[in-house]
Scaffold this motif. Structure first.
Motif, mmCIF file in Angstrom:
data_model
loop_
_atom_site.group_PDB
_atom_site.id
_atom_site.type_symbol
_atom_site.label_atom_id
_atom_site.label_comp_id
_atom_site.label_asym_id
_atom_site.label_seq_id
_atom_site.Cartn_x
_atom_site.Cartn_y
_atom_site.Cartn_z
ATOM 1 N N PRO A 99 0.805 -1.222 0.000
ATOM 2 C CA PRO A 99 0.000 0.000 0.000
ATOM 3 C C PRO A 99 0.839 1.273 0.000
ATOM 4 O O PRO A 99 0.466 2.266 -0.642
ATOM 5 C CB PRO A 99 -0.822 -0.122 1.288
ATOM 6 N N GLU A 100 1.970 1.256 0.716
ATOM 7 C CA GLU A 100 2.817 2.448 0.766
ATOM 8 C C GLU A 100 3.370 2.783 -0.618
ATOM 9 O O GLU A 100 3.383 3.952 -1.031
ATOM 10 C CB GLU A 100 3.969 2.248 1.754
ATOM 11 N N ALA A 101 3.831 1.758 -1.350
ATOM 12 C CA ALA A 101 4.360 1.996 -2.694
ATOM 13 C C ALA A 101 3.258 2.467 -3.640
ATOM 14 O O ALA A 101 3.475 3.360 -4.475
ATOM 15 C CB ALA A 101 5.014 0.721 -3.229
ATOM 16 N N LEU A 102 2.072 1.875 -3.518
ATOM 17 C CA LEU A 102 0.936 2.312 -4.337
ATOM 18 C C LEU A 102 0.615 3.777 -4.067
ATOM 19 O O LEU A 102 0.466 4.586 -4.995
ATOM 20 C CB LEU A 102 -0.298 1.461 -4.021
ATOM 21 N N ALA A 103 0.508 4.120 -2.791
ATOM 22 C CA ALA A 103 0.167 5.495 -2.419
ATOM 23 C C ALA A 103 1.222 6.473 -2.914
ATOM 24 O O ALA A 103 0.902 7.563 -3.412
ATOM 25 C CB ALA A 103 0.005 5.598 -0.902
ATOM 26 N N SER A 104 2.490 6.100 -2.797
ATOM 27 C CA SER A 104 3.578 6.978 -3.230
ATOM 28 C C SER A 104 3.518 7.235 -4.733
ATOM 29 O O SER A 104 3.702 8.378 -5.190
ATOM 30 C CB SER A 104 4.920 6.355 -2.849
ATOM 31 N N ALA A 105 3.261 6.183 -5.525
ATOM 32 C CA ALA A 105 3.195 6.344 -6.981
ATOM 33 C C ALA A 105 2.000 7.203 -7.385
ATOM 34 O O ALA A 105 2.106 8.076 -8.261
ATOM 35 C CB ALA A 105 3.114 4.974 -7.648
ATOM 36 N N ILE A 106 0.855 6.959 -6.748
ATOM 37 C CA ILE A 106 -0.339 7.758 -7.052
ATOM 38 C C ILE A 106 -0.104 9.218 -6.671
ATOM 39 O O ILE A 106 -0.428 10.139 -7.433
ATOM 40 C CB ILE A 106 -1.560 7.190 -6.304
ATOM 41 N N GLU A 107 0.476 9.428 -5.491
ATOM 42 C CA GLU A 107 0.762 10.791 -5.034
ATOM 43 C C GLU A 107 1.691 11.515 -6.009
ATOM 44 O O GLU A 107 1.513 12.708 -6.300
ATOM 45 C CB GLU A 107 1.405 10.744 -3.648
ATOM 46 N N LYS A 108 2.668 10.793 -6.528
ATOM 47 C CA LYS A 108 3.626 11.392 -7.457
ATOM 48 C C LYS A 108 2.919 11.955 -8.686
ATOM 49 O O LYS A 108 3.235 13.058 -9.153
ATOM 50 C CB LYS A 108 4.654 10.338 -7.873
ATOM 51 N N ILE A 109 1.944 11.222 -9.201
ATOM 52 C CA ILE A 109 1.222 11.673 -10.395
ATOM 53 C C ILE A 109 0.244 12.792 -10.056
ATOM 54 O O ILE A 109 0.150 13.795 -10.773
ATOM 55 C CB ILE A 109 0.489 10.487 -11.050
ATOM 56 N N LEU A 110 -0.482 12.646 -8.948
ATOM 57 C CA LEU A 110 -1.461 13.665 -8.577
ATOM 58 C C LEU A 110 -0.802 14.993 -8.213
ATOM 59 O O LEU A 110 -1.419 16.056 -8.348
ATOM 60 C CB LEU A 110 -2.311 13.173 -7.400
ATOM 61 N N SER A 111 0.447 14.939 -7.759
ATOM 62 C CA SER A 111 1.135 16.151 -7.295
ATOM 63 C C SER A 111 1.857 16.897 -8.414
ATOM 64 O O SER A 111 2.293 18.038 -8.213
ATOM 65 C CB SER A 111 2.163 15.795 -6.212
ATOM 66 N N ASP A 112 2.010 16.262 -9.565
ATOM 67 C CA ASP A 112 2.863 16.826 -10.615
ATOM 68 C C ASP A 112 2.087 16.873 -11.931
ATOM 69 O O ASP A 112 1.990 15.876 -12.650
ATOM 70 C CB ASP A 112 4.120 15.964 -10.756
ATOM 71 N N ARG A 113 1.535 18.036 -12.254
ATOM 72 C CA ARG A 113 0.726 18.164 -13.472
ATOM 73 C C ARG A 113 1.545 17.871 -14.729
ATOM 74 O O ARG A 113 1.044 17.278 -15.686
ATOM 75 C CB ARG A 113 0.134 19.571 -13.563
ATOM 76 N N LYS A 114 2.797 18.306 -14.726
ATOM 77 C CA LYS A 114 3.648 18.079 -15.897
ATOM 78 C C LYS A 114 3.866 16.580 -16.112
ATOM 79 O O LYS A 114 3.756 16.073 -17.234
ATOM 80 C CB LYS A 114 4.994 18.782 -15.715
ATOM 81 N N LEU A 115 4.166 15.862 -15.041
ATOM 82 C CA LEU A 115 4.347 14.414 -15.145
ATOM 83 C C LEU A 115 3.056 13.746 -15.601
ATOM 84 O O LEU A 115 3.076 12.859 -16.475
ATOM 85 C CB LEU A 115 4.783 13.839 -13.799
ATOM 86 N N ALA A 116 1.933 14.152 -15.017
ATOM 87 C CA ALA A 116 0.651 13.559 -15.398
ATOM 88 C C ALA A 116 0.375 13.762 -16.882
ATOM 89 O O ALA A 116 -0.094 12.844 -17.578
ATOM 90 C CB ALA A 116 -0.470 14.160 -14.557
ATOM 91 N N ARG A 117 0.676 14.958 -17.387
ATOM 92 C CA ARG A 117 0.449 15.246 -18.805
ATOM 93 C C ARG A 117 1.375 14.407 -19.685
ATOM 94 O O ARG A 117 0.958 13.857 -20.712
ATOM 95 C CB ARG A 117 0.660 16.735 -19.070
ATOM 96 N N GLU A 118 2.641 14.272 -19.279
ATOM 97 C CA GLU A 118 3.589 13.467 -20.057
ATOM 98 C C GLU A 118 3.176 11.997 -20.091
ATOM 99 O O GLU A 118 3.256 11.337 -21.136
ATOM 100 C CB GLU A 118 4.993 13.610 -19.464
#
Length: 393
Positions: free
Chosen positions: A340-359
């Motif tokens: 769960p920690e790794a899942l949450a970290s990966a999801i957080e990474k995308i939700l926190s970074d609009r540029k990454l999400a767009r890429e």
């Protein structure tokens, strides 16, 4: 080029929902100039017909009430539900063999393409030296694992195939463990089971996570719920939609309550058509938290991940089964299973970074178009057809 595609089941009408990825691929192959005919088991007396421009020939194997062995659920599941159907299997195979024998005498084909070679490769025998491609689906290996004597029966037929295809590297590795002598094995996935040409490009809702699938152990939803609990600490407004149903739903809904997530998690049940399209369009990202269960079962490919990519949605997925074949760094993030920690970290990474999400969104669409669209899949099969037929010419 005239090709006979042999399958256990084929849609009973153009409104039928079974194996849509198959007819979509075959129709696309026909647009490449391939003359496709389908040989399939009958369903309750249903005879030959034509659909989507494809001629469908069906073999009968008993009274109509018995002819349900390969429809609605896979044959192994049908046998598990009702062991009496083991008595129907010889009728099923002999009916198919007789139909194949009749076609071999009356028709001429440049190539045979056999899906679910266990048991259907037996139907290729009447066609002699006609070039043959055998396509394994992961579920089709279940019988070979369960009944070792089948490996001896089918080994010679399979080793004589001109090519074998599988849907993922995971399935390929499993196949070669069971049948190590196969000479040419290629990995070609299947496209989604619906048309993707006119999918709209819509901005997703903010912080909306989507899961789609059966609510069973192998799907790993428990770990997604626990990851969602961790995400709420940073994103109090994050939402999770769980689309699907299954035997674990009551337990998962209870866990949702125990974790205090009832206000941010919705269990929708199954959705189809425009409703499931809407769910993908609303999602910020899609999570596929699958695991390897106690029986060793896991995702052989990851169809939901492919569907998400068709909509340009980033994917967070477990690093198990066939998912690494689908989710590459340009389209999503892989994490260890049951974490769960790794899942949450990966999801957080995308939700926190609009540029990454767009890429990742752009990469997902590009990867889908190049590797998993019906055009890409049909082009790869067409190339293989030409190579196999050319080698035998």
């Amino acid at each position: 080029m005239k090709v006979l595609v042999i399958v256990t089941a084929f849609p009973r009408s153009e409104r039928d929902v079974i194996s849509p990825w198959l007819w979509i691929t075959l129709r696309e192959l026909s647009r490449h100039g391939v003359d496709i005919e389908v040989l399939s088991a009958a369903f309750k007396g249903l005879g030959d017909t034509e659909m989507w421009g494809l001629k469908v020939r069906r073999w009968r194997y008993g009274p109509p009430f018995l002819e349900i062995l390969s429809y609605d659920v896979a044959i192994p599941e049908q046998l598990k539900r009702n062991p009496l159907y083991y008595a129907v299997v010889p009728l099923f195979l002999s009916g198919g063999f007789l139909k194949a024998l009749s076609l071999a005498k009356s028709q001429s084909y440049d190539l045979l393409h056999v899906n679910w070679p266990i048991p259907l490769s037996l139907l290729s025998l009447p066609f002699g030296d006609t070039p043959k491609i055998m396509t394994f689906h992961h579920s089709g290996l279940t019988l070979a694992e369960k009944f070792p004597f089948l490996r001896k029966i089918y080994r010679g037929i399979l080793e004589g195939a001109d090519a074998v295809t599988v849907n993922s590297g995971f399935t390929r590795r499993k196949l070669l463990r069971i049948f190590p002598g196969l000479r040419r094995v290629e990995t070609i996935p299947w496209p989604p089971g619906w048309e993707t040409e006119s999918l709209p490009e819509v901005e997703p809702e903010e912080k909306r996570i989507l899961f789609v699938g059966r609510l069973v152990e192998v799907k790993g939803v428990e770990y997604l719920l626990r990851a969602h609990k961790l995400l709420r600490k940073k994103f109090p407004d994050v939402k999770l939609a769980v689309v699907g149903d299954g035997p674990l739903r009551p337990r998962l809904e209870k866990l949702t309550d125990e974790l205090g997530l009832r206000d941010s998690v919705v269990f929708t049940g199954w959705k189809t058509g425009e409703d499931i399209v809407s769910e993908y369009l609303r999602a910020s990202l899609v999570v596929v938290p699958s695991i390897v269960d106690e029986k060793g079962l896991t995702e052989s490919l990851g169809v939901v991940a492919i569907e998400a990519m068709a909509f340009g949605r980033p994917v967070v997925a477990s690093d198990v089964g066939g998912l690494p074949d689908v989710v590459t760094p340009d389209a999503g993030i892989l994490v260890p299973q049951k974490d769960p920690e790794a899942l949450a970290s990966a999801i957080e990474k995308i939700l926190s970074d609009r540029k990454l999400a767009r890429e990742l969104s752009e990469g997902a669409r590009r990867r889908f178009r190049e590797h998993f669209s019906k055009e890409a899949v049909a082009a790869r099969y067409h190339k293989l057809y030409q190579e196999v037929v050319g080698e035998k010419a």
